[in-house]
Design an enzyme around this catalytic site. Structure first.
Site, short mmCIF file in Angstrom:
data_model
loop_
_atom_site.label_atom_id
_atom_site.label_comp_id
_atom_site.label_asym_id
_atom_site.label_seq_id
_atom_site.Cartn_x
_atom_site.Cartn_y
_atom_site.Cartn_z
N GLY A 89 42.30 45.06 39.15
CA GLY A 89 43.49 45.16 38.23
C GLY A 89 43.41 45.20 36.53
O GLY A 89 44.01 45.90 36.20
N LYS A 110 36.60 44.63 31.29
CA LYS A 110 37.65 43.60 31.29
C LYS A 110 38.74 43.79 30.13
O LYS A 110 38.22 44.02 29.30
CB LYS A 110 36.95 42.26 31.89
N ARG A 173 31.25 43.25 30.48
CA ARG A 173 30.68 42.01 30.92
C ARG A 173 29.69 42.66 32.00
O ARG A 173 29.35 43.87 32.42
CB ARG A 173 31.41 41.79 32.24
N ARG A 180 31.50 40.69 45.92
CA ARG A 180 31.97 39.73 46.42
C ARG A 180 31.84 39.37 47.68
O ARG A 180 32.09 40.38 48.83
CB ARG A 180 33.30 39.26 45.49
N ASP A 249 37.84 36.00 46.06
CA ASP A 249 37.14 36.47 45.03
C ASP A 249 36.50 36.57 44.34
O ASP A 249 35.77 37.54 43.14
CB ASP A 249 38.03 37.88 45.09
#
Length: 484
Positions: A89, A110, A173, A180, A249
């Site tokens: 998101g 991010k 990151r 996941r 997640d």
């Protein structure tokens, strides 16, 4: 060929079927400026750190990196037990960098803007939470616990609106991958066995190439991921780390720690310790992390049943048999870890009671988890009242007798303890003070000082060192927050 900054992108994930991702570019920002740049990590990746450190715009939507092909990944997740369709998101994967060391690493931004999975959010991030992720991820790395890393925090020059306007930032990151358990849950939800099989093959090729010839690839992958997750949680338990939002997640198939929203480190030992403001029932408390990991792995196994065996009953039997072994595997590794924290070589029947009795005493005394183990390394214990109690003195005599029966000299035991018991962790009150100074006063000095203290966490430090001290009553942190 590498780019001018040393990036070598080979973006294999976007060659998977489109339901697993969506093309999405990071949005531009007003005035990008580095807040933190991880020169050491950049060099490990074979990047030109000097050149990159002068170009913060490369880690925003203002100047795309050569070779990047940005996407937002799709995934689902059991959040506090409830399955939800999610996806990136506010994170955008630029691509996969091949380092000089042969490692493939995801490069992700991010807080880089809205994606098709933003679900009404702004896709942005505030400075404080991004600094927290940088601090905690780099701390876990030097504590020798598998984790995603942080290459940079870039201020955007724009405000983000949460409860109040906050300075915006983007975290760069770095991860072995962002696959996941939730990725597999999303793929399974597409009701397309071929898609799921492709994802299994891709994950094996990327993270577990030794399994390529396995007779039952899905079962072999499940077993390998379970071993990685057990190792990870044992590492967390060793240093008193509490993830805070251990949803499916946030469980990576690479076995790396990921997503550091309301995470924290335990001060006084208490298995029921919870900091996350959204974990009102203590689902993800310190002592629950092993059982929750097993629960999350159960959800992973459910996605693989059709590939484990065409016969549903047979598939369930295989998955259940494997999952039931979790407890024994975890206990064996946890006890081995605790033995190292106490400098024990080999094993004796009394060891379990020796470990359990110390933890019980620590809980009853509200003893500091990190400092207690570090104090045991010293030739003489600090002059603290709790160490004068009959209960502790009796335990200490038993422990000393056990060390005397080790197959190696005392110096080896103390070395083992030093390597497994950090002197410094990211104390919650120090983290919060650093984030507040940065967000409210644009003062990065506390953050940089904390990073410097964390750089060598196993080195001996004076007992009065401020980075070893638990919070004073007025400094205690009782809740941490996600920042979304």
């Amino acid at each position: 060929m590498p780019s001018a900054f040393g990036f070598r992108f080979d973006n294999t994930y976007r060659r998977l079927p489109a339901p697993l991702f969506s093309d999405c570019s990071p949005q531009s920002v007003s005035t990008p400026q580095f807040v933190l740049f991880n020169d050491r990590l950049a060099q490990e990746m074979g990047l030109d750190s000097k050149a990159l450190s002068a170009h913060p715009e490369m880690f925003t939507g203002n100047a795309p990196l050569e070779g990047s092909e940005p996407i937002a990944q799709a995934y689902a997740g059991h959040q506090f037990g409830n399955l939800t369709m999610l996806g990136d998101g506010r994170a955008i994967l630029l691509g996969e960098h091949l380092g000089d060391d042969g490692q493939r690493r995801d490069i992700q931004l991010k807080g880089a803007g809205r994606t098709p999975f933003s679900r009404g959010g702004d896709g942005r991030a505030a400075l404080g939470p991004m600094l927290r992720e940088y601090l905690i991820s780099e701390a876990l790395h030097v504590l020798n616990i598998p984790t995603t890393r942080s290459l940079a925090v870039t201020a955007t020059g724009d405000s983000v609106l949460r409860e109040s306007p906050l300075p915006g930032a983007i975290l760069t990151r770095v991860a072995a991958s962002h696959i996941r358990v939730g990725t597999f849950q999303y793929a399974a939800g597409q009701q397309d066995p071929a898609l799921l099989e492709q994802l299994v093959d891709y994950t094996i090729a990327r993270h577990y190439p030794a399994l390529k010839g396995a007779e039952n690839k899905a079962l072999a992958l499940f077993e390998a991921v379970m071993d990685q997750q057990i190792d990870l949680v044992v590492g967390w338990m060793r240093v008193g780390f509490i993830h805070g939002v251990l949803n499916t997640d946030n469980v990576t198939l690479s076995g790396e720690s990921i997503d550091f929203g309301p995470c924290a480190f335990m001060d006084s030992f208490d298995p029921n310790t919870v900091f996350s403001s959204i974990d009102r029932q203590g689902r993800y408390a310190y002592g629950n992390q092993p059982s929750i990991t097993q629960w999350n792995l159960g959800r992973f196994a459910e996605t693989l049943l059709g590939l484990m065996d065409e016969n549903t009953d047979a598939a369930i039997e295989k998955a259940t048999h494997s999952l039931k072994s979790f407890s024994q595997r975890y206990e064996e590794k946890w006890h081995a870890m605790m033995g190292k924290k106490l400098g024990l070589f080999g094993s004796e029947a009394e060891d379990d009671a020796l470990i359990a009795d110390l933890l019980t005493w620590m809980h009853e005394q509200n003893a500091d988890y990190t400092n207690t183990f570090r104090d045991l390394i010293n030739e003489s214990l600090p002059d603290r009242e709790q160490y004068q109690s009959d209960a502790f003195q009796h335990w200490h005599q038993r422990w000393q007798a056990r060390l005397g029966r080790n197959r190696k000299p005392l110096a080896s035991s103390l070395c083992l303890m030093r390597n497994h018991n950090p002197a410094v962790i990211p104390r919650n009150h120090l983290v919060e003070q650093a984030l507040e100074a940065a967000s409210d006063n644009n003062d990065l000095a506390p953050t940089r000082a904390l990073l410097a203290a964390l750089a060598d966490p196993y080195a001996d430090r004076d007992i009065d060192d401020p980075y070893r001290q638990p919070a004073a009553p007025g400094e205690r942190v009782y809740q941490t927050f996600c920042g979304t």
